[in-house]
Scaffold this active site. Structure first.
Site, PDB file in Angstrom:
ATOM      1  CB  THR A 151      -0.923   0.073   1.161  1.00 45.55           C
ATOM      2  OG1 THR A 151       0.150   0.153   2.385  1.00 45.55           O
ATOM      3  CG2 THR A 151      -2.007  -1.049   1.322  1.00 45.55           C
ATOM      4  CG  HIS A 205      10.487  -8.119  -1.019  1.00 46.62           C
ATOM      5  ND1 HIS A 205      10.237  -9.030  -0.078  1.00 46.62           N
ATOM      6  CD2 HIS A 205       9.396  -7.261  -1.336  1.00 46.62           C
ATOM      7  CE1 HIS A 205       8.815  -8.854   0.078  1.00 46.62           C
ATOM      8  NE2 HIS A 205       8.535  -7.955  -0.307  1.00 46.62           N
ATOM      9  CB  SER A 219       1.949   5.234   3.816  1.00 49.99           C
ATOM     10  OG  SER A 219       3.040   4.141   4.086  1.00 49.99           O
ATOM     11  CG  ASP A 226      14.957  -9.661   2.606  1.00 46.77           C
ATOM     12  OD1 ASP A 226      14.447  -8.706   3.150  1.00 46.77           O
ATOM     13  OD2 ASP A 226      14.967 -10.874   2.845  1.00 46.77           O
ATOM     14  CG  HIS A 260       3.997   9.247   2.743  1.00 49.16           C
ATOM     15  ND1 HIS A 260       3.209   8.969   1.720  1.00 49.16           N
ATOM     16  CD2 HIS A 260       4.768   8.063   2.701  1.00 49.16           C
ATOM     17  CE1 HIS A 260       3.252   7.942   1.165  1.00 49.16           C
ATOM     18  NE2 HIS A 260       4.253   7.116   1.965  1.00 49.16           N
TER      19      HIS A 260
HETATM   20  N1  SAH Z   1       6.828   3.482   1.117  1.00 54.56           N
HETATM   21  C1  SAH Z   1       5.987   2.949   0.393  1.00 54.56           C
HETATM   22  C2  SAH Z   1       5.305   1.974   1.142  1.00 54.56           C
HETATM   23  C3  SAH Z   1       4.849   0.434   0.473  1.00 54.56           C
HETATM   24  S1  SAH Z   1       4.167  -0.714   1.361  1.00 54.56           S
HETATM   25  C4  SAH Z   1       4.852   3.792  -0.235  1.00 54.56           C
HETATM   26  O1  SAH Z   1       4.244   4.550   0.774  1.00 54.56           O
HETATM   27  O2  SAH Z   1       4.433   3.681  -1.481  1.00 54.56           O
HETATM   28  C5  SAH Z   1       5.512  -1.449   1.997  1.00 54.56           C
HETATM   29  C6  SAH Z   1       6.478  -2.044   0.850  1.00 54.56           C
HETATM   30  O3  SAH Z   1       7.538  -2.753   1.585  1.00 54.56           O
HETATM   31  C7  SAH Z   1       5.889  -2.993  -0.194  1.00 54.56           C
HETATM   32  O4  SAH Z   1       6.021  -2.367  -1.531  1.00 54.56           O
HETATM   33  C8  SAH Z   1       6.392  -4.308  -0.170  1.00 54.56           C
HETATM   34  O5  SAH Z   1       6.832  -5.101  -1.293  1.00 54.56           O
HETATM   35  C9  SAH Z   1       7.802  -4.107   0.486  1.00 54.56           C
HETATM   36  N2  SAH Z   1       8.583  -4.949   1.344  1.00 54.56           N
HETATM   37  C10 SAH Z   1       8.010  -5.785   2.141  1.00 54.56           C
HETATM   38  N3  SAH Z   1       9.008  -6.756   2.579  1.00 54.56           N
HETATM   39  C11 SAH Z   1      10.007  -6.284   2.113  1.00 54.56           C
HETATM   40  C12 SAH Z   1      11.498  -6.713   2.231  1.00 54.56           C
HETATM   41  N4  SAH Z   1      11.910  -7.946   2.900  1.00 54.56           N
HETATM   42  N5  SAH Z   1      12.558  -6.184   1.559  1.00 54.56           N
HETATM   43  C13 SAH Z   1      12.253  -5.070   0.810  1.00 54.56           C
HETATM   44  N6  SAH Z   1      10.851  -4.691   0.614  1.00 54.56           N
HETATM   45  C14 SAH Z   1       9.796  -5.154   1.213  1.00 54.56           C
END
Ligand code: SAH
Length: 255
Positions: free
Chosen positions: A58, A137, A60, A170, A65
């Site tokens: 999502t 990731h 946020s 990751d 933010h």
């Molecule tokens: N800051 C973003 C948040 C997206 S939601 C925004 O406001 O658009 C959280 C994100 O973390 C997702 O896109 C998900 O794919 C990513 N995520 C989850 N686990 C992760 C991991 N182990 N390493 C990198 N990214 C990850």
């Protein structure tokens, strides 16, 4: 007042975030005005609530933010006389883990120190003066962030110069850029909830440096809190629990 900042345009959203004291500083306000959320949120971009991006991600809510930007600003742009190294002496490095839509990655790039070279070109020695790495990731989301940023000329320039880089990997235990093994990060923002505050992540913070991270509560019923982790110039670490939140979790990448 966190949820009451919805508008019908980017300007209106930003004005309401200011009125509700979610945006407190003019620098953060200007960055929010510069980066149109309409290029990043797939629907209702100016509503003050999270929107789904698919793949369990999502974008946020705008007030989250705003809170992240306000908490990270003193490390991104240290006040004069704070004794912190100038960004010319040591280019500022920012890591945005879970970059998703790419919105906050772009916003953080707009908050890089003012004394960093303002033309977004790579220096003659090939080193980038100050930069933000957005880490995802899930490949389609990494590409989504990059594509969203490419919608504007300014975003394309930030990408072309290497001042913003989107990476696939990751981020639970941080991220090391190839060839930049020792560099560390002045600022680490984590956009998904961690099961715990891993030491490896804290080690990657520079001295001084600050991290903004949602972490699952240790006990109880699945709550989460934002933690601000500060490393001072001597390397001393302090961890402060700020407020309760609901973020999607940091996970294994889907097979
Ligand atoms: N800051 C973003 C948040 C997206 S939601 C925004 O406001 O658009 C959280 C994100 O973390 C997702 O896109 C998900 O794919 C990513 N995520 C989850 N686990 C992760 C991991 N182990 N390493 C990198 N990214 C990850």
């Amino acid at each position: 007042m966190a949820w009451r900042s919805s508008g019908s345009t980017n300007e209106e959203l930003v004005e309401k975030l200011c009125l509700n004291n979610m945006i407190k500083s003019d620098v953060v306000k200007q960055a929010f005005l510069k980066v149109d959320r309409g290029n990043y949120a797939p629907s209702s971009p100016y509503a003050d609530c999270p929107q789904t991006l698919g793949h369990g991600a999502t974008i946020s809510a705008p007030h989250m933010h705003a809170s992240a930007a306000e908490h990270l600003l003193p490390t991104l742009q240290p006040p004069a006389g704070s004794g912190r190294p100038s960004s010319k002496a040591r280019p500022t490095r920012v890591l945005d883990i879970g970059s998703g839509s790419g919105y906050l990655t772009h916003l953080l790039a707009e908050l890089l120190p003012a004394d960093a070279p303002s033309d977004v070109s790579v220096a003659a020695d090939g080193k980038v003066p100050a930069s933000v790495v957005g880490l995802e990731h899930i490949e389609v989301l990494r590409d989504m962030g990059e594509r969203n940023m490419s919608k504007t000329e300014e975003g394309r320039a930030l990408l072309a110069s290497g001042r913003v880089r989107f990476r696939l990997g990751d981020g639970r235990k941080g991220w090391v850029e190839p060839g930049e093994e020792e560099a560390g990060w002045d600022v680490i923002h984590v956009g998904a909830a961690a099961v715990k505050l891993h030491d490896e992540l804290v080690q990657q913070l520079r001295s001084p440096g600050r991290m903004f991270i949602p972490v699952e509560d240790e006990e109880g019923v699945g709550g989460q809190h934002i933690w601000a982790v500060d490393k001072d110039a001597e390397g001393n670490v302090t961890k402060k629990r700020l407020f309760g939140v609901r973020y999607v979790p940091l996970t294994d990448a889907p097979k």
